[in-house]
Structure formats: structure tokens, C-alpha cells
Write a protein that holds these residues in place. Structure first.
Motif, PDB file in Angstrom:
ATOM      1  N   VAL A   4      22.568  23.788  16.011  1.00 18.11           N
ATOM      2  CA  VAL A   4      22.973  22.830  14.982  1.00 18.11           C
ATOM      3  C   VAL A   4      22.218  23.154  13.701  1.00 18.11           C
ATOM      4  O   VAL A   4      20.979  23.178  13.681  1.00 18.11           O
ATOM      5  CB  VAL A   4      22.669  21.380  15.399  1.00 18.11           C
ATOM      6  N   ALA A   5      22.969  23.428  12.635  1.00 16.90           N
ATOM      7  CA  ALA A   5      22.354  23.702  11.335  1.00 16.90           C
ATOM      8  C   ALA A   5      22.557  22.502  10.427  1.00 16.90           C
ATOM      9  O   ALA A   5      23.697  22.076  10.199  1.00 16.90           O
ATOM     10  CB  ALA A   5      22.970  24.944  10.707  1.00 16.90           C
ATOM     11  N   ILE A   6      21.477  21.921   9.943  1.00 16.47           N
ATOM     12  CA  ILE A   6      21.539  20.818   8.984  1.00 16.47           C
ATOM     13  C   ILE A   6      21.404  21.442   7.595  1.00 16.47           C
ATOM     14  O   ILE A   6      20.364  22.018   7.269  1.00 16.47           O
ATOM     15  CB  ILE A   6      20.415  19.791   9.213  1.00 16.47           C
ATOM     16  N   LEU A   7      22.459  21.350   6.801  1.00 15.49           N
ATOM     17  CA  LEU A   7      22.483  21.999   5.498  1.00 15.49           C
ATOM     18  C   LEU A   7      21.982  21.040   4.427  1.00 15.49           C
ATOM     19  O   LEU A   7      22.659  20.082   4.066  1.00 15.49           O
ATOM     20  CB  LEU A   7      23.906  22.460   5.167  1.00 15.49           C
ATOM     21  N   ALA A   8      20.771  21.278   3.915  1.00 13.65           N
ATOM     22  CA  ALA A   8      20.170  20.426   2.886  1.00 13.65           C
ATOM     23  C   ALA A   8      20.524  20.979   1.508  1.00 13.65           C
ATOM     24  O   ALA A   8      20.239  22.137   1.209  1.00 13.65           O
ATOM     25  CB  ALA A   8      18.662  20.358   3.063  1.00 13.65           C
ATOM     26  N   LEU A   9      21.125  20.164   0.689  1.00 14.27           N
ATOM     27  CA  LEU A   9      21.455  20.536  -0.674  1.00 14.27           C
ATOM     28  C   LEU A   9      20.481  19.873  -1.638  1.00 14.27           C
ATOM     29  O   LEU A   9      19.704  18.991  -1.253  1.00 14.27           O
ATOM     30  CB  LEU A   9      22.889  20.128  -0.993  1.00 14.27           C
ATOM     31  N   ASP A  10      20.516  20.281  -2.885  1.00 13.83           N
ATOM     32  CA  ASP A  10      19.607  19.710  -3.871  1.00 13.83           C
ATOM     33  C   ASP A  10      19.809  18.204  -3.978  1.00 13.83           C
ATOM     34  O   ASP A  10      20.951  17.712  -3.991  1.00 13.83           O
ATOM     35  CB  ASP A  10      19.847  20.365  -5.235  1.00 13.83           C
ATOM     36  N   LEU A  11      18.716  17.470  -4.050  1.00 14.65           N
ATOM     37  CA  LEU A  11      18.703  16.007  -4.096  1.00 14.65           C
ATOM     38  C   LEU A  11      19.332  15.397  -2.850  1.00 14.65           C
ATOM     39  O   LEU A  11      20.060  14.412  -2.904  1.00 14.65           O
ATOM     40  CB  LEU A  11      19.402  15.494  -5.365  1.00 14.65           C
ATOM     41  N   VAL A  12      19.038  16.021  -1.692  1.00 12.76           N
ATOM     42  CA  VAL A  12      19.534  15.513  -0.419  1.00 12.76           C
ATOM     43  C   VAL A  12      18.999  14.107  -0.170  1.00 12.76           C
ATOM     44  O   VAL A  12      17.877  13.766  -0.559  1.00 12.76           O
ATOM     45  CB  VAL A  12      19.136  16.467   0.728  1.00 12.76           C
ATOM     46  N   VAL A  13      19.813  13.273   0.467  1.00 15.70           N
ATOM     47  CA  VAL A  13      19.398  11.910   0.817  1.00 15.70           C
ATOM     48  C   VAL A  13      18.622  11.967   2.136  1.00 15.70           C
ATOM     49  O   VAL A  13      19.179  12.371   3.160  1.00 15.70           O
ATOM     50  CB  VAL A  13      20.616  10.982   0.956  1.00 15.70           C
ATOM     51  N   PRO A  14      17.340  11.598   2.141  1.00 18.48           N
ATOM     52  CA  PRO A  14      16.522  11.757   3.351  1.00 18.48           C
ATOM     53  C   PRO A  14      17.084  11.054   4.578  1.00 18.48           C
ATOM     54  O   PRO A  14      17.076  11.617   5.680  1.00 18.48           O
ATOM     55  CB  PRO A  14      15.171  11.153   2.935  1.00 18.48           C
ATOM     56  N   PHE A  15      17.574   9.824   4.428  1.00 14.99           N
ATOM     57  CA  PHE A  15      18.104   9.099   5.578  1.00 14.99           C
ATOM     58  C   PHE A  15      19.300   9.823   6.179  1.00 14.99           C
ATOM     59  O   PHE A  15      19.458   9.890   7.400  1.00 14.99           O
ATOM     60  CB  PHE A  15      18.504   7.678   5.183  1.00 14.99           C
ATOM     61  N   ASP A  16      20.170  10.369   5.313  1.00 17.32           N
ATOM     62  CA  ASP A  16      21.354  11.071   5.806  1.00 17.32           C
ATOM     63  C   ASP A  16      20.971  12.329   6.578  1.00 17.32           C
ATOM     64  O   ASP A  16      21.677  12.748   7.496  1.00 17.32           O
ATOM     65  CB  ASP A  16      22.261  11.469   4.637  1.00 17.32           C
ATOM     66  N   MET A  17      19.868  12.944   6.197  1.00 21.75           N
ATOM     67  CA  MET A  17      19.403  14.162   6.860  1.00 21.75           C
ATOM     68  C   MET A  17      18.653  13.843   8.143  1.00 21.75           C
ATOM     69  O   MET A  17      18.763  14.559   9.147  1.00 21.75           O
ATOM     70  CB  MET A  17      18.501  14.947   5.906  1.00 21.75           C
ATOM     71  N   ALA A  18      17.885  12.750   8.128  1.00 16.98           N
ATOM     72  CA  ALA A  18      17.029  12.431   9.270  1.00 16.98           C
ATOM     73  C   ALA A  18      17.831  12.050  10.508  1.00 16.98           C
ATOM     74  O   ALA A  18      17.429  12.381  11.634  1.00 16.98           O
ATOM     75  CB  ALA A  18      16.076  11.291   8.906  1.00 16.98           C
ATOM     76  N   ALA A  19      18.975  11.359  10.318  1.00 13.77           N
ATOM     77  CA  ALA A  19      19.744  10.895  11.475  1.00 13.77           C
ATOM     78  C   ALA A  19      20.195  12.041  12.368  1.00 13.77           C
ATOM     79  O   ALA A  19      19.902  12.047  13.581  1.00 13.77           O
ATOM     80  CB  ALA A  19      20.931  10.056  11.004  1.00 13.77           C
ATOM     81  N   PRO A  20      20.891  13.062  11.841  1.00 15.49           N
ATOM     82  CA  PRO A  20      21.287  14.159  12.742  1.00 15.49           C
ATOM     83  C   PRO A  20      20.107  14.977  13.247  1.00 15.49           C
ATOM     84  O   PRO A  20      20.117  15.435  14.403  1.00 15.49           O
ATOM     85  CB  PRO A  20      22.223  15.013  11.880  1.00 15.49           C
ATOM     86  N   LEU A  21      19.069  15.172  12.418  1.00 16.73           N
ATOM     87  CA  LEU A  21      17.883  15.885  12.885  1.00 16.73           C
ATOM     88  C   LEU A  21      17.296  15.204  14.114  1.00 16.73           C
ATOM     89  O   LEU A  21      16.961  15.848  15.112  1.00 16.73           O
ATOM     90  CB  LEU A  21      16.833  15.941  11.773  1.00 16.73           C
ATOM     91  N   GLN A  22      17.187  13.897  14.049  1.00 15.71           N
ATOM     92  CA  GLN A  22      16.541  13.148  15.123  1.00 15.71           C
ATOM     93  C   GLN A  22      17.387  13.110  16.381  1.00 15.71           C
ATOM     94  O   GLN A  22      16.913  13.424  17.476  1.00 15.71           O
ATOM     95  CB  GLN A  22      16.253  11.729  14.649  1.00 15.71           C
ATOM     96  N   VAL A  23      18.654  12.743  16.233  1.00 23.26           N
ATOM     97  CA  VAL A  23      19.454  12.491  17.430  1.00 23.26           C
ATOM     98  C   VAL A  23      19.723  13.779  18.201  1.00 23.26           C
ATOM     99  O   VAL A  23      19.657  13.799  19.441  1.00 23.26           O
ATOM    100  CB  VAL A  23      20.773  11.752  17.072  1.00 23.26           C
ATOM    101  N   PHE A  24      20.011  14.889  17.522  1.00 26.65           N
ATOM    102  CA  PHE A  24      20.246  16.129  18.258  1.00 26.65           C
ATOM    103  C   PHE A  24      18.955  16.650  18.878  1.00 26.65           C
ATOM    104  O   PHE A  24      18.957  17.165  20.003  1.00 26.65           O
ATOM    105  CB  PHE A  24      20.853  17.192  17.332  1.00 26.65           C
ATOM    106  N   ASP A  25      17.847  16.517  18.172  1.00 24.59           N
ATOM    107  CA  ASP A  25      16.572  17.015  18.679  1.00 24.59           C
ATOM    108  C   ASP A  25      16.097  16.210  19.886  1.00 24.59           C
ATOM    109  O   ASP A  25      15.439  16.754  20.774  1.00 24.59           O
ATOM    110  CB  ASP A  25      15.528  16.968  17.562  1.00 24.59           C
ATOM    111  N   TRP A  26      16.438  14.923  19.924  1.00 23.32           N
ATOM    112  CA  TRP A  26      15.985  14.070  21.017  1.00 23.32           C
ATOM    113  C   TRP A  26      16.928  14.055  22.213  1.00 23.32           C
ATOM    114  O   TRP A  26      16.599  13.469  23.245  1.00 23.32           O
ATOM    115  CB  TRP A  26      15.791  12.637  20.518  1.00 23.32           C
ATOM    116  N   THR A  27      18.067  14.667  22.113  1.00 22.81           N
ATOM    117  CA  THR A  27      19.031  14.656  23.215  1.00 22.81           C
ATOM    118  C   THR A  27      18.503  15.470  24.392  1.00 22.81           C
ATOM    119  O   THR A  27      17.960  16.571  24.221  1.00 22.81           O
ATOM    120  CB  THR A  27      20.387  15.236  22.754  1.00 22.81           C
ATOM    121  N   ARG A  28      18.664  14.915  25.585  1.00 24.24           N
ATOM    122  CA  ARG A  28      18.230  15.593  26.797  1.00 24.24           C
ATOM    123  C   ARG A  28      19.325  15.538  27.864  1.00 24.24           C
ATOM    124  O   ARG A  28      20.000  14.523  28.020  1.00 24.24           O
ATOM    125  CB  ARG A  28      16.959  14.943  27.363  1.00 24.24           C
ATOM    126  N   LEU A  29      19.487  16.655  28.584  1.00 19.85           N
ATOM    127  CA  LEU A  29      20.393  16.705  29.722  1.00 19.85           C
ATOM    128  C   LEU A  29      19.732  16.037  30.927  1.00 19.85           C
ATOM    129  O   LEU A  29      18.515  15.788  30.916  1.00 19.85           O
ATOM    130  CB  LEU A  29      20.734  18.156  30.045  1.00 19.85           C
TER     131      LEU A  29
END
Length: 321
Positions: A4-29
């Protein structure tokens, strides 16, 4: 492992970026393995975040080439148009079959790359009108949490972006894994994409001087009464067919859809600013019966009148359900 690549652009909104970073990273089988490898990437090694700080980014646009999913968070309108290298990288990813998703105003980035042409899409309710205006080839659905077109997905605000990510996890690994990820993020799994955003838009704009302006004012003044398509057309001096066509051209909505939203807006105002019981509000907003009011309000707003009042009532005091 799914990349999963999270593409950060200039003036990225931190909350919008944190949600996918967190949920995919915390997912466990079920066996404890993490099924996703999450990378933050950008066009430059450092990007500004909306909020006055900068982020160091470990991966460039080449990370999109071997990603299975690319998520584009929202960014501030002050960032300006997306650069051609970013747009081209997204186009190549889609051409290669990569799943691409946007959070909030990230939909504008996908639209600028031409990836939403002919597709349904959503964004934050406050930006939906601008998205529709700038990209007429996109079918904007402003009232849903997220839209899944298969390969390309779009979502509303940051919370809706989390809903969309959980939806993708459910698609990839099933409901049990998605439910566990939701518990880790302390959010419910039950919100579906078609659920309405928790707000109804302001009255849709019409061109200044439009022949519809007097009709729309008359509709709003008569919400408590029966308002038919025939009455609207007669008020405008047009046939029903001509009126319906003109109305859709100028508002992007049918007359009856606009009427329903006007009634919901009136009901929202009364729920927020009065202690009137639901039965009275149903009459004042023109819904006829409390049952019809509750059903249509939930369909448009995504929650019950009782829950809406509990969340947004301007003054303390219990209200009748």
C-alpha cells in the motif's frame, strides 16, 4: 504481501493521511501476520503538511509502480494543481491494474489525472459542488461516505476514508479481519459506503437572475404544504416537462429531489434550534406523518431525527422522540 502506497502531496491533510496509514498497518490475519506493507511516498523527499509542519518521506513516485493499492489523501486547496509527474504516475498505476483510492479532496487529484471521467465519485460534502463544476465528466455523489467503482474508490472526509479502507480490507481478507482492524482503530465496521454523510448541503446554487430563483423561494416558503411538480411548473410558467429539464440543468437535481432536501434542511434547523416534538417537525417540514419523516430523514442524512438532535441540538433539554 499486499503493498500500500500512501501518496502525500504538498500541503497534505494529516488526518486524511493518518487514517489509511494506521488501519492498514494495524491489520492482522488470524495467524498474527500483517498482510499489508505500507509506504509513504511523495514527489519530493519532504512535503508540507496542512498545519504548519513538514514531513520527511522515504519513498518517491517509483513506489507507485509496484504498489497493489495507492491511497491519495486530501490536501489543502492552497497547494494548487497536481504536478504532471504525479498525474502520470497515477495513470500508469491504474493502467497496470493497481487499485487507487482517494480520501476527501484527494478526489480532485484523481479527477485532474482523468481517472474519474465517466465514473461515480464522492468527496467531502463542502467540496462536492466544486468537484462537479470543475470536472463535468465525473458523476459526483455528494451524499455518500465512499464510492467503490472496483479499481478506483473515492471517499468523503477523513472518517469516511477510514470506512473506505476497512471496506477494502474486507474485500481483501473478509469481514473477520476487517472487524478486528476496526476494533484496533476503535471505530465501527457497520457504516456502508451508501450511507449518507452526516450533513445535508446548503441550497444548491442557481445562476444569478435565473427564472428558477422565484420558484425556489416559493417552494421554501410553502414546505409545510403539499407542493407538486404541476404547481412548481405552473409557478414558473412552463410545462412540467420543460420545467423538469430546466430545473435539472440549473441545479443538477430533479424538482422532487430538491424538494425533499429542502424539507430535510428545514427539519434539521428545527431539530437543532427548537424543542418541538418530532410529530410537529414532521408537519412543519411537510413530511405528512412522523413515520414518513423518520424514514426519509434517515435516508438522506444517514441517522434518525432523534440521534441528529442529540448530536446537534443548540440548547440543553430533552426532546420528544
Amino acid at each position: 504481501m499486499h503493498s500500500v502506497a500512501i501518496l502525500a502531496l504538498d500541503l497534505v491533510v494529516p488526518f486524511d493521511m493518518a487514517a489509511p496509514l494506521q488501519v492498514f498497518d494495524w491489520t492482522r490475519l488470524p495467524d498474527g501476520r500483517g498482510p499489508y506493507r505500507v509506504r509513504l511516498c511523495a514527489e519530493t523527499p519532504e512535503v508540507r503538511a496542512d498545519g504548519g509542519f513538514s514531513l520527511r518521506v522515504g519513498h518517491g513516485l517509483d513506489a507507485l509502480a509496484d504498489a497493489d493499492t495507492v491511497v491519495v489523501p486530501g490536501c489543502s486547496p492552497a497547494a494548487g494543481p497536481t504536478s504532471e509527474p504525479v498525474r502520470e504516475a497515477l495513470r500508469r498505476a491504474v493502467a497496470a491494474g493497481t487499485r487507487v483510492a482517494s480520501v476527501c479532496s484527494g478526489a480532485f487529484v484523481l479527477a485532474e489525472a482523468g481517472l474519474l471521467d465517466g465514473l461515480r465519485a464522492t468527496t467531502h460534502w463542502a467540496a462536492a459542488g466544486e468537484l462537479a463544476r470543475r470536472f463535468p465528466a465525473v458523476s459526483v455523489e455528494p451524499d455518500v461516505l465512499y464510492v467503490d467503482n472496483g479499481q478506483i474508490l473515492t471517499s468523503a472526509g477523513a472518517a469516511a476514508g477510514l470506512d473506505m479502507c476497512l471496506h477494502m480490507i474486507r474485500r481483501d481478507h473478509g469481514s473477520a479481519v476487517a472487524a478486528d482492524a476496526a476494533r484496533m482503530c476503535v471505530v465501527p465496521l457497520e457504516r456502508e459506503g451508501g450511507q449518507a454523510q452526516f450533513i445535508v448541503h446548503d441550497r444548491p446554487p442557481v445562476p444569478r437572475g435565473s427564472t428558477l430563483e422565484p420558484v425556489l423561494e416559493w417552494i421554501e416558503d410553502n414546505l409545510a404544504h403539499e407542493v407538486t411538480l404541476a404547481a412548481m411548473a405552473a409557478r414558473s410558467g412552463m410545462s412540467e416537462r420543460t420545467f423538469g429539464r430546466r430545473f435539472r440543468e440549473q441545479t443538477g437535481s430533479t424538482p422532487l429531489q430538491w424538494l425533499l432536501r429542502a424539507r430535510v434542511r428545514r427539519a434539521q434547523y428545527l431539530l437543532e434550534n427548537s424543542d418541538h416534538p418530532v410529530e410537529r417537525i414532521a408537519r412543519q417540514a411537510g413530511f405528512g406523518s412522523p413515520t414518513a419523516f423518520r424514514e426519509r430523514f434517515r435516508r438522506v442524512v444517514g441517522t434518525s431525527p432523534h440521534a441528529y438532535r442529540a448530536a446537534f441540538h443548540a440548547r440543553p433539554g430533552a426532546a420528544s422522540r
